[in-house]
Design an enzyme around this catalytic site. Structure first.
Site, PDB file in Angstrom:
ATOM      1  N   ARG A  83      10.505  -4.977   4.527  1.00  0.00           N
ATOM      2  CA  ARG A  83      10.180  -4.706   3.128  1.00  0.00           C
ATOM      3  C   ARG A  83       9.756  -3.242   3.045  1.00  0.00           C
ATOM      4  NH1 ARG A  83       5.917  -2.719   4.454  1.00  0.00           N
ATOM      5  NH2 ARG A  83       5.430  -2.503   2.268  1.00  0.00           N
ATOM      6  N   GLY A  84       9.490  -2.791   1.804  1.00  0.00           N
ATOM      7  CA  GLY A  84       9.224  -1.364   1.601  1.00  0.00           C
ATOM      8  C   GLY A  84      10.528  -0.695   1.195  1.00  0.00           C
ATOM      9  N   ALA A  85      10.491   0.035   0.077  1.00  0.00           N
ATOM     10  CA  ALA A  85      11.729   0.512  -0.537  1.00  0.00           C
ATOM     11  C   ALA A  85      12.667   1.272   0.422  1.00  0.00           C
ATOM     12  CB  ALA A  85      11.397   1.349  -1.772  1.00  0.00           C
TER      13      ALA A  85
ATOM     14  N   ARG B 112      16.811  -7.715  -3.637  1.00  0.00           N
ATOM     15  CA  ARG B 112      15.542  -7.351  -4.280  1.00  0.00           C
ATOM     16  C   ARG B 112      15.858  -6.343  -5.391  1.00  0.00           C
ATOM     17  NH1 ARG B 112      10.378  -6.471  -0.839  1.00  0.00           N
ATOM     18  NH2 ARG B 112       9.541  -7.118  -2.853  1.00  0.00           N
TER      19      ARG B 112
ATOM     20  N   GLN C 262      -0.069  -6.641   2.143  1.00  0.00           N
ATOM     21  CA  GLN C 262       0.563  -5.593   2.958  1.00  0.00           C
ATOM     22  C   GLN C 262      -0.459  -4.555   3.419  1.00  0.00           C
ATOM     23  OE1 GLN C 262       1.742  -6.757   0.063  1.00  0.00           O
ATOM     24  NE2 GLN C 262       3.967  -6.594  -0.123  1.00  0.00           N
TER      25      GLN C 262
ATOM     26  N   ASP D   7       8.560   2.374  -5.420  1.00  0.00           N
ATOM     27  CA  ASP D   7       9.819   1.624  -5.314  1.00  0.00           C
ATOM     28  C   ASP D   7      10.899   2.212  -6.211  1.00  0.00           C
ATOM     29  OD1 ASP D   7       7.697  -0.364  -4.349  1.00  0.00           O
ATOM     30  OD2 ASP D   7       9.623  -1.165  -3.690  1.00  0.00           O
TER      31      ASP D   7
HETATM   32  O1  MRU Z   1       7.201  -5.913  -1.850  1.00  0.00           O
HETATM   33  P1  MRU Z   1       7.167  -4.773  -0.869  1.00  0.00           P
HETATM   34  O2  MRU Z   1       6.265  -5.000   0.283  1.00  0.00           O
HETATM   35  O3  MRU Z   1       8.576  -4.385  -0.456  1.00  0.00           O
HETATM   36  O4  MRU Z   1       6.588  -3.563  -1.706  1.00  0.00           O
HETATM   37  C1  MRU Z   1       6.423  -2.333  -1.059  1.00  0.00           C
HETATM   38  C2  MRU Z   1       5.798  -1.296  -1.902  1.00  0.00           C
HETATM   39  O5  MRU Z   1       5.478  -1.493  -3.059  1.00  0.00           O
HETATM   40  C3  MRU Z   1       5.679   0.060  -1.268  1.00  0.00           C
HETATM   41  O6  MRU Z   1       4.527   0.701  -1.710  1.00  0.00           O
HETATM   42  C4  MRU Z   1       6.898   0.900  -1.682  1.00  0.00           C
HETATM   43  O7  MRU Z   1       8.069   0.198  -1.392  1.00  0.00           O
HETATM   44  C5  MRU Z   1       6.924   2.206  -1.023  1.00  0.00           C
HETATM   45  S1  MRU Z   1       7.264   2.059   0.696  1.00  0.00           S
HETATM   46  C6  MRU Z   1       7.401   3.571   1.378  1.00  0.00           C
END
Ligand code: MRU
Length: 349
Positions: A45-47, A88, A197, A238
């Site tokens: 996960r994480g953009a 997603r 997270q 994101d």
């Molecule tokens: O649902 P997630 O865990 O994918 O959400 C992640 C976030 O909101 C992060 O802050 C964002 O993706 C930036 S990651 C460098």
């Protein structure tokens, strides 16, 4: 550096982020369907990491394809793009990476490349996307470090670290960059309900790096700011709209409002693949609603009555007026973002 995602014997291996910090377990994806499932279920996960994973997934799908002719190979490639695009909705890096892979495929097809050449091209493009992401994070870290005073107590929300990217991190890249530049940093990590997270991942990876970190629950940030114990906030993103409105993990917006009230700088750190100039403002950013169970349970422990109505929007949008600056690998952008980011558009075209 943390092994977020890598090739291993022509499969994709990633650390299972749902199991951290209690268990460091690795998941092997052998098909593009495994990759789609891993993204959807938050193994990864994480953009930026989602974008890198999708690119690698497309290369994996191409490598596994049994097609011998270009026509069938192209149809299958298109199908795998469509599949991954459904995983997603909020992280624009997913769509950015798929588009980039499509462009590379189209270039090869136009040049009359064979199926094997197209496979090799997709693998090379995915590897470039991976390596560029790490390089971008390091550059974000170097730029961001210039905003961090000699001694700083830094609040962050969610995990925008090595685990959320191909490595090093965006918001945590700024923190790592500041530490490397000799700043004395203490991080406050919001636990980040409902998926945690912050407490599970941010605290884990920063502690591995020996960076001082204190975990707080999300509702503690205000009183700690009021007590004068936070010098700046840095978060990831994101999707950043053309006017600077920023979608990030649910709970980011209240932190931004609190920061403004207390006169604390609020920075967003993200690679340029997160900036979505085609989206005019935050109202057009799709917000993912996730499973109610993330709210009603932690692990197997039930926190809400059976059948309780639940909301679970996974992201919120911070209006641009709360953002002090956006830190990218191209430099630091300040308001008015509609103008400063538009200059970025010119540079990109
Ligand atoms: O649902 P997630 O865990 O994918 O959400 C992640 C976030 O909101 C992060 O802050 C964002 O993706 C930036 S990651 C460098």
């Amino acid at each position: 550096m943390l092994p977020t995602i890598a090739w291993h014997e022509d499969n994709i291996v990633m650390v299972d982020q749902r199991k951290l910090p209690a268990h460091e377990v690795y998941v092997t994806c052998k098909t593009v369907h495994d990759v789609a499932k891993a993204i959807k279920t938050m193994v990864i996960r994480g953009a930026p990491a989602i974008g890198v994973c999708a690119a690698m997934g497309l290369a994996l799908g191409a490598a596994r394809s049994k097609a011998t002719g270009t026509k069938q190979f192209t149809t299958e490639f298109q199908r795998t793009c469509d599949l991954l695009a459904t995983t997603r909705p909020t992280a624009v890096n997913l769509f950015w990476a798929i588009e980039r892979m499509k462009r590379s495929f189209a270039e090869g097809a136009l040049a009359g490349e064979s199926v094997d050449q197209l496979r090799a091209r997709l693998r090379a493009e995915a590897d470039r996307i991976h390596d560029e992401d790490v390089a971008s994070c390091r550059s974000i870290g170097a730029h961001g470090a210039t905003l961090v005073p000699a001694e700083a107590r830094i609040l962050t929300h969610c995990n925008a670290g090595a685990l959320a990217t191909a490595g090093y991190g965006t918001a945590l890249g700024v923190i790592r960059g500041a530490v490397e530049a000799g700043r004395k940093v203490h991080v406050l990590a919001d636990e980040t309900r409902p998926f945690l997270q912050g407490s599970r991942l941010t605290a884990w990876e920063l502690m591995r790096d020996g960076i001082e970190t204190t975990v707080i629950t999300d509702n503690m940030a205000g009183s700690i700011m009021l007590a004068g114990e936070i010098d700046l906030v840095v978060v990831g993103a994101d999707r950043i709209a053309a006017n600077g409105d920023t979608a990030n993990k649910i709970g980011t917006y209240p932190v931004a409002v609190l920061a403004k009230e207390h006169g604390i700088p609020f920075y967003v750190a993200a690679p340029w693949s997160t900036i979505d100039l085609a989206t005019a403002d935050g109202s057009a950013i799709p917000i993912e609603e996730r499973d109610r169970r993330e709210v009603t349970h932690v692990g197997n422990t039930q926190l809400a009555p059976d059948g309780a109505p639940v909301r679970n929007p996974s992201f919120d949008v911070t209006p641009h007026r709360f953002i002090t600056a956006i830190i990218t690998e191209r430099g630091i952008f300040r308001p008015p973002f509609a103008e400063t980011l538009a200059n970025l558009r010119e540079e990109r075209s």
